[in-house]
Motif scaffolding. Structure first.
Motif: not given
Length: 686
Positions: A519-521, A524-534
């Motif tokens: 998930v961390d990797a 780090a790519r920048g296109y994931i919303d950290p508030d919407r991890l499932f």
């Protein structure tokens, strides 16, 4: 007013994912989905018979039938209702299993070039399996359960005339008395039979309180039967011991040879271990097989072994250097060696080992390629799938393995106007530096400048392998605007014994660290919303998803499916009790500390993540009680939680087509509703 504002905010957030587009892989398209498996090429290499499955929308189940085609893929056509087709040695007939008029599985034979309907050979009360022709085509060997009559007679008063009394209780004497997808099992033992290919009375070759066919923790499974070229002997795998030892057998198996005429039985392998999949060489001198010596490790890669059929020398390990699971054994027509497949880092390809021990890779490609059968002229058939190509029948010549020809295209019509998500392979370092492989599925028309929600999807097993094959579920998530991450953490197969056994007697453990590093990797790519991890997963994935939300609150929501949450209660209610006990050094009545420490239920006090729980009503592998315990614990703590009890489902929630679609829809709806919005608190379910 505040609730209305919240509702509007949710609509704004989920709009991109909730409006289906005509060029996306929607759930509606699943109703038109098809599947192919078990292709068998005729001995002369001219024709191929295979099983074709489709969704019966009226009965809400998968239906299957046998289809036949020329070896170049032309003249594909329906042949007959049935499954498990096997060509006769002369290529004139196909034996298969189908249901009779009463719905009971029987063995049938169809003369391929005659218009007449197939002939029903058997009239059995138990289902046959592992059908295998004799070399001269005169007999068919098969396995079948032989029930043991068990009664406990007690004296009761005679019922009054016309009275309706409750049936007697079910008598259970064995540790293994139930199996997922079968339910409660009467006491029975699987044995070997032969029947004339023209019909007649089956003759039982083995007997006793033991099983033909290897078993994993008592679970029914198919046997591998291999005739010697002279037709006098059948080599098979199984475990012959006392009834108590058989009931306590976790995964050991041996190879045996039975004389068809005299029924005399001899054991070929001696060292305790799991020895399976025997294949007798064309000249009758050798038997190839797979396996490993007995071990406490929860996982060990199965090697390819070779030994003289007469037992004159010890077995030789031909693939020790591969350190991968060997399966699908097929002798080369000239007897020079054995073709087989291995799973390696998310792919599957064909390899060859000579009788001298020289091993080479035959096919190459980023795909999952099975090896189903080989004709006398060296043409192989199997099934292949890759990122954007669902399963289809393929063929290739063994001397030209780089020319793999696709023969079927059963889903091209479904996918012809569909935009699929790009699949990207990634490797990343876990927190202790171990290299982990995974894949990212991106939404169609992916834009790296946008922020997307991420679904971490965890595989079950836990000794299993995510791979590069087509995945409808992941592509459907991507079509709805999600990025999907799926990885092979330690404990996964396809990376060798050490990697797979890293979680032995330590599960969950480093596998959780591997998943979080993944998930961390991606973050780090920048296109994931950290508030919407499932996070989601079933079975072993249910274990790790429930474990994850007890370790971290980084996920906005979880969909925990068919989990183990309490190892102590699991041991007494699952159909795999020995598998459960094998995860711990000591039984819980001697020391419950590790059992409790590795139970997600014990972390319920730390869970804050809104959680959707999903389990089949009939699940005997990770029984509903596991989910119920977890649900009550989260409910008592006020964590937003909902339990979905899936009807007509054993382990998993997707065997029925409608339930597969429900699983997808419920997960996405839950994630959309529970996705975090900065400054907004998600209220618990009423």
């Amino acid at each position: 007013m505040r609730r209305a504002l919240l509702f509007l905010l949710f609509l704004v957030v989920i709009a991109p994912a909730s409006h289906a587009q005509s060029d996306r892989l929607t759930l509606e398209r699943y109703l038109e989905w098809e599947d192919v498996n078990d292709p068998q090429i005729s001995p002369d290499g001219r024709r191929i018979v295979f099983t074709r499955r489709w969704v019966d929308q009226q009965k809400d189940r998968w239906q299957s039938a046998l289809w036949i085609m020329n070896a170049d893929g032309s003249q594909q056509r329906f042949l007959v209702e049935g499954r498990s087709p096997r060509w006769s040695p002369d290529g004139t007939r196909i034996a298969f299993i189908a249901n009779d008029a009463e719905g009971r599985p029987q063995i049938f034979v169809k003369w391929v070039d005659l218009p007449e309907p197939p002939t029903q050979l058997t009239h059995l009360t138990e289902a046959p399996g592992s059908i295998t022709w004799s070399p001269d085509g005169r007999m068919i060997a098969f396995t079948m359960n032989v029930p043991v009559e068990v009664r406990w007679n007690v004296d009761l008063p005679k019922p009054p005339e016309g009275a309706t009394w409750t049936k007697p209780p079910r008598l259970v004497r064995r540790l293994h008395y139930r199996a997922d997808r079968r339910g409660f099992m009467e006491e029975a033992y699987t044995h070997l039979f032969v029947i004339p290919a023209e019909g007649g009375t089956p003759r039982q070759l083995t007997e006793g309180t033991w099983h033909v066919g290897p078993r994993f923790d008592g679970l029914p499974a198919g046997a591998t039967l291999s005739w010697t070229p002279d037709g006098r002997t059948i080599v098979f795998d199984g475990f012959k011991a006392s009834a108590d030892s058989v009931d306590r057998n976790y995964r050991n198996a041996h190879l045996y040879a039975v004389d068809v005429a005299t029924r005399q039985l001899r054991q070929l392998t001696r060292e305790p271990g799991r020895w399976t999949q025997p294949a007798v060489s064309p000249d009758g001198r050798w038997v190839a097989f797979t396996g490993y010596a007995e071990t406490r490790q929860t996982y060990h890669a199965a090697d390819l072994w070779l030994m003289p059929l007469d037992g004159s020398a010890a077995p030789r390990n031909l693939t020790r250097a591969l350190d991968r699971d060997v399966s699908n054994l097929h002798w080369a027509p000239d007897g020079s060696g054995v073709y087989f497949t291995i799973d390696d880092r998310g792919t599957r390809n064909v390899y060859f080992a000579s009788v001298r021990g020289e091993v080479r890779q035959v096919t190459r490609g980023v795909h999952m390629l099975t090896l189903s059968s080989i004709s006398r002229n060296g043409v192989a058939v199997g099934v292949r799938t890759s990122y954007h190509e669902p399963d289809d029948v393929v063929r290739f010549a063994l001397n030209r393995p780089d020319q793999i020809e696709r023969l079927t295209a059963v889903n091209d019509d479904v996918l012809q106007d569909v935009k699929l998500g790009e699949v990207e392979e990634i490797w990343y370092a876990s927190r202790d530096g171990t290299r982990i492989q995974g894949w990212i599925v991106k939404p169609p028309d992916f834009d790296p400048a946008q922020k997307y929600p991420l679904i971490l999807h965890i595989h079950g097993g836990p000794h299993a392998m995510y791979n590069v094959g087509f995945n409808y579920s992941f592509q459907n998530f991507a079509a709805n605007g999600y990025v999907v991450l799926y990885t092979n953490p330690r404990g996964s197969t396809g990376y060798g014994t050490e990697f797979g056994a890293a979680i032995s007697q330590a599960y969950p453990g480093v596998d959780h660290e591997d998943l979080m590093a993944g998930v961390d990797a991606v973050l780090a790519r920048g296109y994931i919303d950290p508030d919407r991890l499932f996070v989601t997963g079933c079975s072993g994935g249910g274990v790790l998803s429930s474990w994850a939300i007890g370790q971290t609150d980084r996920f906005a929501a979880a969909a925990v499916r068919c989990p183990v949450t309490d190892w102590i209660s699991m041991a007494g209610t699952t159909d795999v009790p020995l598998f459960t006990f094998n995860w711990f050094d000591r039984p819980f009545w001697e020391d419950p500390s590790e059992w409790l420490a590795r139970s997600p239920l014990m972390l319920a006090g730390k869970v804050k993540t809104p959680t959707l729980l999903m389990t089949g009503e009939l699940d005997l592998r990770t029984p509903m009680s596991q989910t119920e315990e977890y649900y009550v614990a989260l409910k008592m703590r006020g964590v937003p939680v909902v339990l979905l009890r899936f009807n007509e489902e054993y382990h998993g929630t997707g065997s029925r087509p409608s339930n597969f679609m429900r699983t997808q829809a419920y997960i996405m709806d839950w994630f959309e509703k529970k996705g975090r919005i900065p400054g907004v608190t998600v209220e618990a379910e009423e």
